[in-house]
Write a protein that holds these residues in place. Sequence first.
Motif, mmCIF file in Angstrom:
data_model
loop_
_atom_site.group_PDB
_atom_site.id
_atom_site.type_symbol
_atom_site.label_atom_id
_atom_site.label_comp_id
_atom_site.label_asym_id
_atom_site.label_seq_id
_atom_site.Cartn_x
_atom_site.Cartn_y
_atom_site.Cartn_z
ATOM 1 N N ARG A 178 0.827 -1.204 0.000
ATOM 2 C CA ARG A 178 0.000 0.000 0.000
ATOM 3 C C ARG A 178 0.859 1.251 0.000
ATOM 4 O O ARG A 178 0.536 2.241 -0.662
ATOM 5 C CB ARG A 178 -0.938 -0.001 1.209
ATOM 6 N N GLU A 179 1.960 1.226 0.740
ATOM 7 C CA GLU A 179 2.857 2.379 0.749
ATOM 8 C C GLU A 179 3.473 2.602 -0.629
ATOM 9 O O GLU A 179 3.665 3.744 -1.053
ATOM 10 C CB GLU A 179 3.946 2.185 1.804
ATOM 11 N N ILE A 180 3.755 1.518 -1.336
ATOM 12 C CA ILE A 180 4.278 1.641 -2.700
ATOM 13 C C ILE A 180 3.223 2.240 -3.617
ATOM 14 O O ILE A 180 3.521 3.081 -4.471
ATOM 15 C CB ILE A 180 4.764 0.272 -3.215
ATOM 16 N N ASP A 181 1.962 1.817 -3.441
ATOM 17 C CA ASP A 181 0.875 2.395 -4.235
ATOM 18 C C ASP A 181 0.793 3.905 -4.024
ATOM 19 O O ASP A 181 0.663 4.677 -4.979
ATOM 20 C CB ASP A 181 -0.467 1.762 -3.848
ATOM 21 N N VAL A 182 0.849 4.310 -2.759
ATOM 22 C CA VAL A 182 0.760 5.730 -2.429
ATOM 23 C C VAL A 182 1.964 6.485 -2.976
ATOM 24 O O VAL A 182 1.830 7.560 -3.582
ATOM 25 C CB VAL A 182 0.642 5.927 -0.900
ATOM 26 N N MET A 183 3.158 5.928 -2.793
ATOM 27 C CA MET A 183 4.375 6.571 -3.290
ATOM 28 C C MET A 183 4.313 6.766 -4.807
ATOM 29 O O MET A 183 4.711 7.814 -5.330
ATOM 30 C CB MET A 183 5.591 5.727 -2.913
ATOM 31 N N THR A 184 3.813 5.765 -5.511
ATOM 32 C CA THR A 184 3.706 5.844 -6.966
ATOM 33 C C THR A 184 2.828 7.007 -7.396
ATOM 34 O O THR A 184 3.194 7.801 -8.284
ATOM 35 C CB THR A 184 3.136 4.538 -7.533
ATOM 36 N N GLY A 189 2.519 13.056 -9.218
ATOM 37 C CA GLY A 189 2.001 14.408 -9.084
ATOM 38 C C GLY A 189 0.622 14.529 -8.500
ATOM 39 O O GLY A 189 0.027 15.601 -8.535
ATOM 40 N N HIS A 190 0.099 13.450 -7.917
ATOM 41 C CA HIS A 190 -1.249 13.506 -7.352
ATOM 42 C C HIS A 190 -1.248 14.093 -5.946
ATOM 43 O O HIS A 190 -0.328 13.856 -5.157
ATOM 44 C CB HIS A 190 -1.869 12.106 -7.319
ATOM 45 N N ALA A 196 -6.310 9.483 -2.356
ATOM 46 C CA ALA A 196 -7.386 8.882 -1.570
ATOM 47 C C ALA A 196 -8.521 8.404 -2.469
ATOM 48 O O ALA A 196 -9.036 7.283 -2.309
ATOM 49 C CB ALA A 196 -7.906 9.889 -0.542
ATOM 50 N N ASP A 197 -8.902 9.236 -3.433
ATOM 51 C CA ASP A 197 -9.974 8.850 -4.355
ATOM 52 C C ASP A 197 -9.573 7.640 -5.192
ATOM 53 O O ASP A 197 -10.362 6.720 -5.406
ATOM 54 C CB ASP A 197 -10.316 10.021 -5.287
ATOM 55 N N HIS A 198 -8.337 7.639 -5.647
ATOM 56 C CA HIS A 198 -7.870 6.561 -6.529
ATOM 57 C C HIS A 198 -7.798 5.227 -5.799
ATOM 58 O O HIS A 198 -8.116 4.179 -6.372
ATOM 59 C CB HIS A 198 -6.494 6.920 -7.086
ATOM 60 N N LEU A 199 -7.367 5.263 -4.540
ATOM 61 C CA LEU A 199 -7.161 4.028 -3.779
ATOM 62 C C LEU A 199 -8.325 3.714 -2.827
ATOM 63 O O LEU A 199 -8.246 2.745 -2.074
ATOM 64 C CB LEU A 199 -5.854 4.123 -2.975
ATOM 65 N N GLN A 204 -6.866 11.173 5.451
ATOM 66 C CA GLN A 204 -5.973 11.078 6.600
ATOM 67 C C GLN A 204 -5.128 9.811 6.543
ATOM 68 O O GLN A 204 -3.959 9.798 6.943
ATOM 69 C CB GLN A 204 -6.772 11.118 7.907
ATOM 70 N N THR A 205 -5.714 8.732 6.023
ATOM 71 C CA THR A 205 -4.966 7.481 5.870
ATOM 72 C C THR A 205 -3.835 7.660 4.869
ATOM 73 O O THR A 205 -2.718 7.160 5.075
ATOM 74 C CB THR A 205 -5.897 6.352 5.410
ATOM 75 N N VAL A 206 -4.115 8.384 3.795
ATOM 76 C CA VAL A 206 -3.073 8.663 2.805
ATOM 77 C C VAL A 206 -1.943 9.468 3.446
ATOM 78 O O VAL A 206 -0.760 9.176 3.237
ATOM 79 C CB VAL A 206 -3.658 9.423 1.599
ATOM 80 N N LYS A 207 -2.291 10.476 4.245
ATOM 81 C CA LYS A 207 -1.271 11.272 4.922
ATOM 82 C C LYS A 207 -0.394 10.399 5.816
ATOM 83 O O LYS A 207 0.820 10.579 5.888
ATOM 84 C CB LYS A 207 -1.935 12.373 5.751
ATOM 85 N N THR A 208 -1.031 9.420 6.484
ATOM 86 C CA THR A 208 -0.271 8.500 7.339
ATOM 87 C C THR A 208 0.697 7.662 6.503
ATOM 88 O O THR A 208 1.865 7.487 6.879
ATOM 89 C CB THR A 208 -1.228 7.576 8.116
ATOM 90 N N HIS A 209 0.221 7.165 5.368
ATOM 91 C CA HIS A 209 1.089 6.372 4.488
ATOM 92 C C HIS A 209 2.258 7.213 3.975
ATOM 93 O O HIS A 209 3.397 6.741 3.914
ATOM 94 C CB HIS A 209 0.291 5.804 3.315
ATOM 95 N N VAL A 210 1.974 8.473 3.587
ATOM 96 C CA VAL A 210 3.039 9.356 3.106
ATOM 97 C C VAL A 210 4.079 9.565 4.205
ATOM 98 O O VAL A 210 5.287 9.497 3.958
ATOM 99 C CB VAL A 210 2.465 10.707 2.638
ATOM 100 N N SER A 211 3.617 9.788 5.429
ATOM 101 C CA SER A 211 4.541 9.978 6.558
ATOM 102 C C SER A 211 5.413 8.743 6.768
ATOM 103 O O SER A 211 6.609 8.853 7.060
ATOM 104 C CB SER A 211 3.759 10.285 7.830
#
Length: 239
Positions: A178-184, A189-190, A196-199, A204-211
């Motif tokens: 999931r972290e790789i999905d978010v990083m990609t 440029g998203h 969040a919409d794509h996945l 807030q969950t996306v922000k946690t993954h980015v962190s």
Amino acid sequence: MPESGASQSPVGQSVPPPLSETIRVAIVDDQAMVRQGFGALLDAQSDMTVVGSAEDGSQVVDLVRRTDPDIILMDIRMPTLNGLDATRAVFSMPGDHPKVIMLTTFDADEYVFSALRAGASGFLLKDATAEDMITAVRVVAEGQSLLAPSVTRRLIAEYVSGPKVAKDTAVLGQLTDREIDVMTLVAKGHTNAEVADHLFLAEQTVKTHVSRVLSKLGLRDRAQIVVAAYESGLIVAGS
């Protein structure tokens, strides 16, 4: 500009209200009118003060030592020492470092990707509006990177088409799927909302993954996520 709430800025970030603490800004540009114009604009903001300026990158280290800025607005193209080498010099100094926003004409500058790798928190077009400039300083001061989605995609298309360094795929082994999905998606440029919409995740969950991506890979901000995604081979130019 509104004093409360947030509106959408052309740089792709929500325009934040003035911060509670004063942001110390230094300006490095070989054009006196640019230094004076940007300085007057930023000094007029209730949460900003311009603590110094320099006309060449060779003066940056001394400027940082004398003025202790939070943010440096750094022109990429200067005659004696360019902004890329000056940024490297700043980040080679011991102790805490100011955040660097690169100023670029973009169409003529081939150094943007290298500037992000050198430690810059983002870049801003030199013909940006006053609102964009103010937003850029506040966004970066709050610890975010200045990578508007539209500009990031253009950067990817124009300046990452050639080989940069040997691919280091081992770093991706530290991340969950999931972290790789978010990083990609971040590297393409998203925004967090778009990821969040794509996945189908909460923002807030996306922000946690980015962190977590930043922490695991030892990165400073989203700008370096873009760099790491290409250097690891996670993203291929044109994909």
